[in-house]
Scaffold this active site. Structure first.
Site, PDB file in Angstrom:
ATOM      1  N   LYS A  31     -41.524 -67.811  -8.942  1.00  0.00           N
ATOM      2  CA  LYS A  31     -42.042 -66.150  -8.787  1.00  0.00           C
ATOM      3  C   LYS A  31     -41.449 -65.606  -9.886  1.00  0.00           C
ATOM      4  O   LYS A  31     -41.997 -64.849 -10.668  1.00  0.00           O
ATOM      5  CB  LYS A  31     -41.935 -65.629  -7.570  1.00  0.00           C
ATOM      6  CG  LYS A  31     -42.779 -66.142  -6.442  1.00  0.00           C
ATOM      7  CD  LYS A  31     -42.586 -65.709  -4.927  1.00  0.00           C
ATOM      8  CE  LYS A  31     -43.148 -66.592  -4.058  1.00  0.00           C
ATOM      9  NZ  LYS A  31     -42.811 -66.392  -2.427  1.00  0.00           N
ATOM     10  N   GLN A  77     -38.483 -63.779   1.176  1.00  0.00           N
ATOM     11  CA  GLN A  77     -39.020 -65.279   1.246  1.00  0.00           C
ATOM     12  C   GLN A  77     -38.967 -65.702   2.775  1.00  0.00           C
ATOM     13  O   GLN A  77     -37.875 -65.479   3.193  1.00  0.00           O
ATOM     14  CB  GLN A  77     -38.093 -65.916   0.394  1.00  0.00           C
ATOM     15  CG  GLN A  77     -38.258 -67.511   0.065  1.00  0.00           C
ATOM     16  CD  GLN A  77     -39.875 -67.830  -0.549  1.00  0.00           C
ATOM     17  OE1 GLN A  77     -40.454 -66.650  -1.407  1.00  0.00           O
ATOM     18  NE2 GLN A  77     -40.723 -68.566  -0.067  1.00  0.00           N
ATOM     19  N   ASP A  94     -46.464 -58.809  -0.453  1.00  0.00           N
ATOM     20  CA  ASP A  94     -46.960 -59.922   0.186  1.00  0.00           C
ATOM     21  C   ASP A  94     -48.123 -59.449   1.227  1.00  0.00           C
ATOM     22  O   ASP A  94     -48.747 -60.371   1.583  1.00  0.00           O
ATOM     23  CB  ASP A  94     -46.042 -60.223   0.914  1.00  0.00           C
ATOM     24  CG  ASP A  94     -45.387 -61.882   0.354  1.00  0.00           C
ATOM     25  OD1 ASP A  94     -46.154 -62.514  -0.378  1.00  0.00           O
ATOM     26  OD2 ASP A  94     -44.290 -62.069   0.879  1.00  0.00           O
TER      27      ASP A  94
HETATM   28  N1  LIG Z   1     -42.754 -64.118   1.686  1.00  0.00           N
HETATM   29  C1  LIG Z   1     -43.409 -65.168   1.534  1.00  0.00           C
HETATM   30  N2  LIG Z   1     -44.516 -65.068   0.790  1.00  0.00           N
HETATM   31  C2  LIG Z   1     -45.090 -66.375   0.512  1.00  0.00           C
HETATM   32  O1  LIG Z   1     -46.009 -66.352  -0.282  1.00  0.00           O
HETATM   33  C3  LIG Z   1     -44.583 -67.548   0.858  1.00  0.00           C
HETATM   34  C4  LIG Z   1     -43.314 -67.346   1.505  1.00  0.00           C
HETATM   35  N3  LIG Z   1     -42.893 -66.075   1.896  1.00  0.00           N
HETATM   36  N4  LIG Z   1     -42.950 -68.932   2.152  1.00  0.00           N
HETATM   37  C5  LIG Z   1     -43.349 -69.850   1.601  1.00  0.00           C
HETATM   38  C6  LIG Z   1     -44.926 -69.858   1.388  1.00  0.00           C
HETATM   39  C7  LIG Z   1     -45.396 -71.005   0.497  1.00  0.00           C
HETATM   40  N5  LIG Z   1     -45.758 -70.234  -0.782  1.00  0.00           N
HETATM   41  C8  LIG Z   1     -46.070 -71.141  -1.725  1.00  0.00           C
HETATM   42  C9  LIG Z   1     -46.316 -70.515  -3.014  1.00  0.00           C
HETATM   43  C10 LIG Z   1     -46.561 -71.186  -4.257  1.00  0.00           C
HETATM   44  C11 LIG Z   1     -46.781 -72.567  -4.379  1.00  0.00           C
HETATM   45  C12 LIG Z   1     -46.987 -73.380  -5.445  1.00  0.00           C
HETATM   46  O2  LIG Z   1     -47.303 -72.702  -6.594  1.00  0.00           O
HETATM   47  N6  LIG Z   1     -46.866 -74.593  -5.401  1.00  0.00           N
HETATM   48  C13 LIG Z   1     -47.205 -75.570  -6.485  1.00  0.00           C
HETATM   49  C14 LIG Z   1     -46.263 -76.672  -6.468  1.00  0.00           C
HETATM   50  C15 LIG Z   1     -44.866 -76.209  -6.455  1.00  0.00           C
HETATM   51  C16 LIG Z   1     -43.974 -77.534  -6.320  1.00  0.00           C
HETATM   52  O3  LIG Z   1     -44.278 -78.700  -6.759  1.00  0.00           O
HETATM   53  O4  LIG Z   1     -42.982 -77.334  -5.544  1.00  0.00           O
HETATM   54  C17 LIG Z   1     -48.765 -75.889  -6.479  1.00  0.00           C
HETATM   55  O5  LIG Z   1     -49.322 -75.915  -5.440  1.00  0.00           O
HETATM   56  O6  LIG Z   1     -49.156 -76.165  -7.587  1.00  0.00           O
HETATM   57  C18 LIG Z   1     -46.547 -73.210  -2.975  1.00  0.00           C
HETATM   58  C19 LIG Z   1     -46.382 -72.446  -2.011  1.00  0.00           C
HETATM   59  C20 LIG Z   1     -45.589 -69.006  -0.783  1.00  0.00           C
HETATM   60  N7  LIG Z   1     -45.255 -68.731   0.642  1.00  0.00           N
END
Ligand SMILES: Nc1nc(=O)c2c([nH]1)NC[C@@H]1CN(c3ccc(C(=O)N[C@@H](CCC(=O)O)C(=O)O)cc3)C=[N+]21
Length: 297
Positions: A53, A97, A120
């Site tokens: 982020k 988070q 969020d």
């Molecule tokens: N307050 C809060 N807000 C959230 O938005 C939040 C959270 N907590 N807790 C966890 C989940 C999960 N989440 C993701 C965000 C980006 C990818 C992302 O960009 N993933 C990459 C891969 C990243 C990798 O390989 O680790 C992709 O899909 O291409 C994944 C998961 C947001 N979350």
């Protein structure tokens, strides 16, 4: 049939460049948007999401503010971090988070966030606006993953009006909120929200025009569950150990074979994840613009 790709990585890149232009305008007006993050503990997944982020912020010109707390932080410690970000004028939006360590009252934490800085869209006031506004435009922040899914479909010209959407998972950040978003009058989908208490999930899947898989069960959705031509969004973020390499890797809720029957499929990684991050940036820029408009009135 082989599914067309809902390319979240490329779409997020386009959105980020649009946001960078808006940030340039804000900076010319003397406003620098700033994203804050509250991270409690060192869960490897959470650490890497938070790092991602802040990397995104740097790309579009948004400043970064971090509140990193120890795993054993108390409720009062977390609330003090929230109070600091609420009071910090350099922080125009922030996230806590999730999940928080056991023993922390997540709802109490979310309620303490200044709704105007809620990047969020998970503060009850903002979730409440989503509940209340069925037809009216929503100018408050929306939950990032549901908003990202909608934007991903919109930018690939996949229309949802009249479609039967089956959502797997009733979590606040995805399942429950996407149901509210998809049933708005400007989207007009019909939504079935399924969960661990659902009697026959497969029967629902077989009837679905669109599947949003946010159950957190690796490979749960398989080709034989689907109507040919279904649109499939893979929201799963499980980390599993690859038996061949011995390394942990990301595994979604959708089995690879689904690509043979779906008309559109979001890859994972490279689908919903990057869109979630882009919508977070959009929420921060939106709220900085609103604050600027209010200040110059
Ligand atoms: N307050 C809060 N807000 C959230 O938005 C939040 C959270 N907590 N807790 C966890 C989940 C999960 N989440 C993701 C965000 C980006 C990818 C992302 O960009 N993933 C990459 C891969 C990243 C990798 O390989 O680790 C992709 O899909 O291409 C994944 C998961 C947001 N979350």
């Amino acid at each position: 049939m082989t599914a067309q790709i809902l390319d979240g990585k490329a779409t997020a890149a386009v959105i980020k460049s649009e946001l960078a232009d808006r940030v340039t305008v804000l900076r010319e007006q003397g406003v620098t948007p700033g994203l804050g993050t509250v991270l409690v503990g060192q869960d490897p997944g959470s650490v890497s999401y938070v790092r991602g982020k802040h990397r995104d912020c740097a790309e579009v010109g948004i400043a970064s503010i971090r509140e990193d707390l120890a795993e054993d932080a108390t409720q009062a410690d977390v609330e003090a971090a929230i109070d600091r970000l609420n009071a910090d004028p350099a922080c125009t939006g922030y996230i806590v988070q999730l999940p928080l360590p056991k023993g922390i009252d997540t709802n109490a934490v979310l309620e303490r966030i200044d709704p105007d800085k809620d990047a969020d869209g998970l503060h009850p006031t903002n979730l409440g606006r989503l509940v209340l506004r069925t037809a009216e435009p929503i100018t408050s922040p929306l939950p990032c993953t549901p908003a990202g899914i909608l934007e991903l479909l919109r930018r690939h010209d996949v229309d949802l009006a009249g479609k039967d959407v089956v959502v797997l998972g009733r979590g606040t950040t995805v399942g429950r909120s996407i149901g509210l978003l998809l049933t708005r009058k400007d989207v007009n989908a019909t939504v079935t929200l399924t969960h661990t208490g659902t009697r026959d999930v497969v029967a629902h899947l077989r009837a679905a025009d669109v599947v949003v898989a946010a159950a957190g069960v690796p490979g749960f959705v398989r080709a034989e569950h689907l109507k040919p031509g279904a649109v499939v969004l893979d929201v799963g973020v499980s980390r599993v150990v690859d038996p061949e390499t011995g390394k942990a890797r990301l595994r979604g809720d959708v089995d690879a074979g689904v690509a043979d029957v779906a008309s559109w499929l979001s890859p994972n990684p490279g689908g919903v994840g990057p869109m979630t991050r882009a919508m977070l940036l959009a929420n921060v820029v939106d709220s900085a613009e609103r604050a600027q408009a209010d200040a110059s009135r």
